[in-house]
Design a protein around this motif. Sequence first.
Motif, PDB file in Angstrom:
ATOM      1  N   ARG A  40       0.851  -1.195   0.000  1.00  0.00           N
ATOM      2  CA  ARG A  40       0.000   0.000   0.000  1.00  0.00           C
ATOM      3  C   ARG A  40       0.886   1.243   0.000  1.00  0.00           C
ATOM      4  N   PHE A  41       0.613   2.113  -0.933  1.00  0.00           N
ATOM      5  CA  PHE A  41       1.336   3.385  -0.983  1.00  0.00           C
ATOM      6  C   PHE A  41       0.458   4.477  -0.392  1.00  0.00           C
ATOM      7  N   ARG A  42       1.058   5.268   0.422  1.00  0.00           N
ATOM      8  CA  ARG A  42       0.296   6.408   0.959  1.00  0.00           C
ATOM      9  C   ARG A  42       0.471   7.578   0.002  1.00  0.00           C
ATOM     10  N   PRO A  43      -0.356   8.612   0.101  1.00  0.00           N
ATOM     11  CA  PRO A  43      -0.143   9.787  -0.746  1.00  0.00           C
ATOM     12  C   PRO A  43       1.058  10.593  -0.231  1.00  0.00           C
ATOM     13  N   GLN A  79       8.620   1.622   6.635  1.00  0.00           N
ATOM     14  CA  GLN A  79       9.398   2.602   7.405  1.00  0.00           C
ATOM     15  C   GLN A  79       8.455   3.514   8.192  1.00  0.00           C
ATOM     16  N   THR A  80       9.021   4.240   9.081  1.00  0.00           N
ATOM     17  CA  THR A  80       8.216   5.158   9.910  1.00  0.00           C
ATOM     18  C   THR A  80       7.479   6.159   9.021  1.00  0.00           C
ATOM     19  N   SER A  81       6.260   6.406   9.370  1.00  0.00           N
ATOM     20  CA  SER A  81       5.355   7.331   8.672  1.00  0.00           C
ATOM     21  C   SER A  81       5.037   6.882   7.250  1.00  0.00           C
ATOM     22  N   SER A  82       5.072   5.559   7.048  1.00  0.00           N
ATOM     23  CA  SER A  82       4.677   5.067   5.725  1.00  0.00           C
ATOM     24  C   SER A  82       3.201   4.676   5.723  1.00  0.00           C
ATOM     25  N   GLY A  83       2.576   4.704   6.885  1.00  0.00           N
ATOM     26  CA  GLY A  83       1.138   4.434   6.955  1.00  0.00           C
ATOM     27  C   GLY A  83       0.783   3.137   7.649  1.00  0.00           C
ATOM     28  N   LYS A  84       1.675   2.612   8.480  1.00  0.00           N
ATOM     29  CA  LYS A  84       1.384   1.353   9.175  1.00  0.00           C
ATOM     30  C   LYS A  84       0.228   1.537  10.171  1.00  0.00           C
ATOM     31  N   THR A  85       0.390   2.535  11.021  1.00  0.00           N
ATOM     32  CA  THR A  85      -0.649   2.764  12.031  1.00  0.00           C
ATOM     33  C   THR A  85      -1.941   3.212  11.355  1.00  0.00           C
ATOM     34  N   HIS A  86      -1.773   3.985  10.301  1.00  0.00           N
ATOM     35  CA  HIS A  86      -2.954   4.409   9.533  1.00  0.00           C
ATOM     36  C   HIS A  86      -3.708   3.191   9.012  1.00  0.00           C
TER      37      HIS A  86
HETATM   38  P1  ADP Z   1       3.590   4.842  10.626  1.00  0.00           P
HETATM   39  O1  ADP Z   1       2.657   4.215  11.584  1.00  0.00           O
HETATM   40  O2  ADP Z   1       4.007   3.924   9.548  1.00  0.00           O
HETATM   41  O3  ADP Z   1       4.746   5.496  11.254  1.00  0.00           O
HETATM   42  P2  ADP Z   1       1.393   6.550  10.142  1.00  0.00           P
HETATM   43  O4  ADP Z   1       0.349   5.533   9.927  1.00  0.00           O
HETATM   44  O5  ADP Z   1       1.425   7.198  11.454  1.00  0.00           O
HETATM   45  O6  ADP Z   1       2.816   5.993   9.846  1.00  0.00           O
HETATM   46  O7  ADP Z   1       1.243   7.612   8.993  1.00  0.00           O
HETATM   47  C1  ADP Z   1       1.925   8.844   8.971  1.00  0.00           C
HETATM   48  C2  ADP Z   1       1.005   9.932   8.439  1.00  0.00           C
HETATM   49  O8  ADP Z   1       0.608   9.666   7.111  1.00  0.00           O
HETATM   50  C3  ADP Z   1      -0.257   9.977   9.253  1.00  0.00           C
HETATM   51  O9  ADP Z   1      -0.590  11.325   9.478  1.00  0.00           O
HETATM   52  C4  ADP Z   1      -1.314   9.324   8.369  1.00  0.00           C
HETATM   53  O10 ADP Z   1      -2.589   9.923   8.542  1.00  0.00           O
HETATM   54  C5  ADP Z   1      -0.795   9.592   6.989  1.00  0.00           C
HETATM   55  N1  ADP Z   1      -1.147   8.482   6.113  1.00  0.00           N
HETATM   56  C6  ADP Z   1      -0.584   7.281   6.116  1.00  0.00           C
HETATM   57  N2  ADP Z   1      -1.159   6.507   5.155  1.00  0.00           N
HETATM   58  C7  ADP Z   1      -2.098   7.242   4.549  1.00  0.00           C
HETATM   59  C8  ADP Z   1      -3.057   6.988   3.484  1.00  0.00           C
HETATM   60  N3  ADP Z   1      -3.118   5.799   2.859  1.00  0.00           N
HETATM   61  N4  ADP Z   1      -3.865   7.967   3.137  1.00  0.00           N
HETATM   62  C9  ADP Z   1      -3.813   9.153   3.761  1.00  0.00           C
HETATM   63  N5  ADP Z   1      -2.939   9.450   4.756  1.00  0.00           N
HETATM   64  C10 ADP Z   1      -2.095   8.498   5.150  1.00  0.00           C
END
Ligand code: ADP
Length: 954
Positions: free
Chosen positions: A14-17, A86-93
């Motif tokens: 999954r790619f985040r924006p 990696q960090t802030s790649s959207g794992k928690t999201h």
């Molecule tokens: P991680 O847990 O990998 O460190 P996060 O899930 O916290 O990263 O995501 C970092 C930021 O990017 C958050 O603010 C999140 O809302 C945003 N983000 C991540 N994935 C997406 C997505 N698919 N669509 C929109 N925003 C996203």
Amino acid sequence: MADPAETTIKVVCRFRPLNSSEVTRGDKYIPKFTGTDCVQIAGKPYYFDHVFQSNTTQVEFYNAVAQKIVRDVLGGYNGTIFAYGQTSSGKTHTMEGKLHDPDMMGIIPRIVEDIFNYIYSMDENLEFHIKVSYFEIYLDKIKDLLDVSKVNLSVHEDKNKVPYVKGCTERFVSSPEEVMDTIDDGKNNRHVAVTNMNEHSSRSHSIFLINIKQENTQTEQKMTGKLYLVDLAGSEKVGKTGAEGTVLDEAKMINKSLSSLGNVISALAEGSSYVPYRDSKMTRILQDSLGGNCRTTMVICCSPSSFNDAETRSTLLFGQRAKTIKNTVILNVELTAEQWKSKWEKEKEKNKTLKTTVTWLENELNRWRSGEPVPVEEQFDKEKAKAEVQALDSALNNDRTAPQPALGSTPGVKLTDAEKHKLEAEITKLYKELDDKDEEINQQSQLTENLKQQMLDQEELLGSSRRDHDTLQTELNRLLSENEASKEEVKEVLQALEELAVNYDQKSQEVEDKAKEFEALSEELNQKSSSLTSIDSELQKLKEMTNHQRKRVTEMMSSLLKDLAEIGIAVGSNDIKQQDSSGVMDEEFTVARLYLSKMKSEVKTMVKRSKHLESSQAESSLKLDQSERELTACQLRVSQHEAKIKSLTESLQNVEQKKRHLEENVDSLHEEIVRIKAQEKVNTMEKENEIQSANEVKDAVEKQIQSHREAHQRQISSLRDDLDSKDKLVTELQDSNQQIMLEQDRLRLEHEKLKTADQEKSRQLQELTVLQDRREQARQDLKGLEETVARELQTLHNLRRLFAQDLSTRVKKKSQDLDDSEGSAAQKQKISFLESNLERLTKVHKQLVRDNADLRCEIPKLEKRLRATAERVKALEAALKEAKENAARDRQRYQQDVERIKDAAKPKNMGRRGSAQIAKPIRPGQLPGASPLIHRSILLQNNQAGGRGGNDSS
Ligand code: ADP
Ligand code: MG
């Protein structure tokens, strides 16, 4: 009942924006999507089960990836969803999203919702027990997020050799809300424990475990399904994220679990016989998910930014490697006795075949090793082995006593076999020991954590007490200086009080003097009024005398006239007797003259007297003026005194208030001092001798406190005495003040009275002057009358002479007749004039008498008014007194209240000191549904039932 089935791990990407900072930095969007399963980075394609572009919504992603897993878990399979990246790649999201936002929520809340919805639609005969756990792994330590006291949990294996986290909190839940509450609790605990949550979450794995047990109440078929939802730590190397503060060991540890995950995946991908699950707790826990009995989905989260290019590529490679891992999934079913039996039979069969095969192969291997060539027909053949097993079986069935055929077994082989068993047993034992040690470590670390917490608390307490001590010391100093200042102030106040008292004495003396003066004045006034009355009486007398004289004058006149008439008659009737009568007339004339002279002299004396009266009147009016002036002066002074007294009482009150305030201050200061001293002593004692027993310290402190208390009490009692005496003084002063006020009022009243009397007197004086004027007029009139009388007398004399001449001529002529009736007519006229005058005078006199009576009537009315005023004054005084008493009572009550509040506040303050803040641990059983004794059952519809083979972990 399903047989074990092999499946590969499902890997989606999954790619985040691009995020806002990447956009502002002008980063390029690097991934190119070709189809739903391929993404190209810099021309290189990476294939996955599914690739999700940046615009994929949460619900789309969930439906495509995670929805199926609900069905699997409720169907008795294990499931795992990893989020890697990696960090802030959207794992928690991806895993959590915004937990309470229906659009933005991630996989976990949706799964929870779906599980319950699915359960609601299942067979009514099914009973579900759902429990959840939530923990994180940081620096290879497992922390229970539902119980902060569990900081280093150990991993054990259940009877089926499936690892599980031993001792972690399991909460029974019966609704999605309860699950979400649990997650919220866990997240809160996680937040509380760390300072920088972003950094912490990027370096720790968080694992949410849902354990579902179901039982068919009819068939007694039991199934379990475990679902691990794992949000892994950031896949980047710790060095890159700038962990300057982190010590090397910590960095190593942080990377360790992820690298061991990589190692495990590599080992599994390469199909190597040894998989290093035991390298980290995380891989150990997820052993089943990686190459075990689990339907595993790995979500590879990537950043599309050119800035993260390298990291994205390594992430994608990791995902591709993981894709090759094969898992063997089995339905986790607890078998019924019948099922077990058939399974045993089957296994026994299998065992036999395998045993034969092994023996055969071992023999062959030994022959090969010893350099002996093995002919093709003697080499291992599956079919042959099977046939041999069957033959062996039949032989066994035919002759159970027959000895076991040893198929070319050599002593060396036997040894190896035994050794192998032994070694395996040894390994298992060692692993067991390892686990036990782990457990021990866990307990020890929990103990350490507790001790650490205690130490922190103690340190904090120490710090706070030290700080307290410092602040108290400064406070003490400040209080001492303040105390000094207060003492000074008290001294000043006392001095001022003394001055006031002296002043007051002076004033009272003055008031007394004034009162005396006033008395003297009033006496004088009395004298004056008495003299006035005497003058009045004199005047009355004079009036009477005038009346009397007037009467006498009229009498005289009338007798004179009578005489005259008689003379006339005698003259008219008897000419012969003329000579004689002329003699008589002469005599009568002399008598009349005598009378007249007497009257004159009397009139003169009257005039004199009236003059004297006038002068005395003028004098008295002068005196009156003077006394009036003095009176006004007195009044002025009295009012001044009044004002002064008022101000004095006010200042007295002020001073009293101040004094009270100061006393209270002094009290509180003393208390504070005592407390501080005690504290100080305790502190010093603590410092000096920590080993000394607490009892000694306590005794010392108590003794100290006791002594201080006694001193304090003594002080208080002396202060109370002082207060009492001051109070007495104040009341005395107030009393005297009241007396003076009363005196003043009385004086004012008297003054008022005197003033009215004075006015009365002046009015009377005026009247008297008017009277005097009238008298003057009367005198004038009298004078006129006198003159007239004199003239009349002259005329009479002339007449007499004429008469004598006439008589002589008549005697001479004898015929000559005199006409004397004319003269008597004129006299009559004059008499009537006099009479009218007299009448007027009497009228005036009557008027005066009437006026006097009117004034007398006026007096009682005025007196009545005066009395009413006096009564009103008295009532007002009474009201004032009452008000004062009320105020005193209120003050007393207020004081008592203050005392009570102080008393109440004291123990409270002490209580505050004692309670250090200790976080309340959350333990199972405290929350509803957390108790393992309460089995929440959800009985629902299920179409698919039954299963075969499997295990039931934990
Ligand atoms: P991680 O847990 O990998 O460190 P996060 O899930 O916290 O990263 O995501 C970092 C930021 O990017 C958050 O603010 C999140 O809302 C945003 N983000 C991540 N994935 C997406 C997505 N698919 N669509 C929109 N925003 C996203
Ligand atoms: Mg995260």
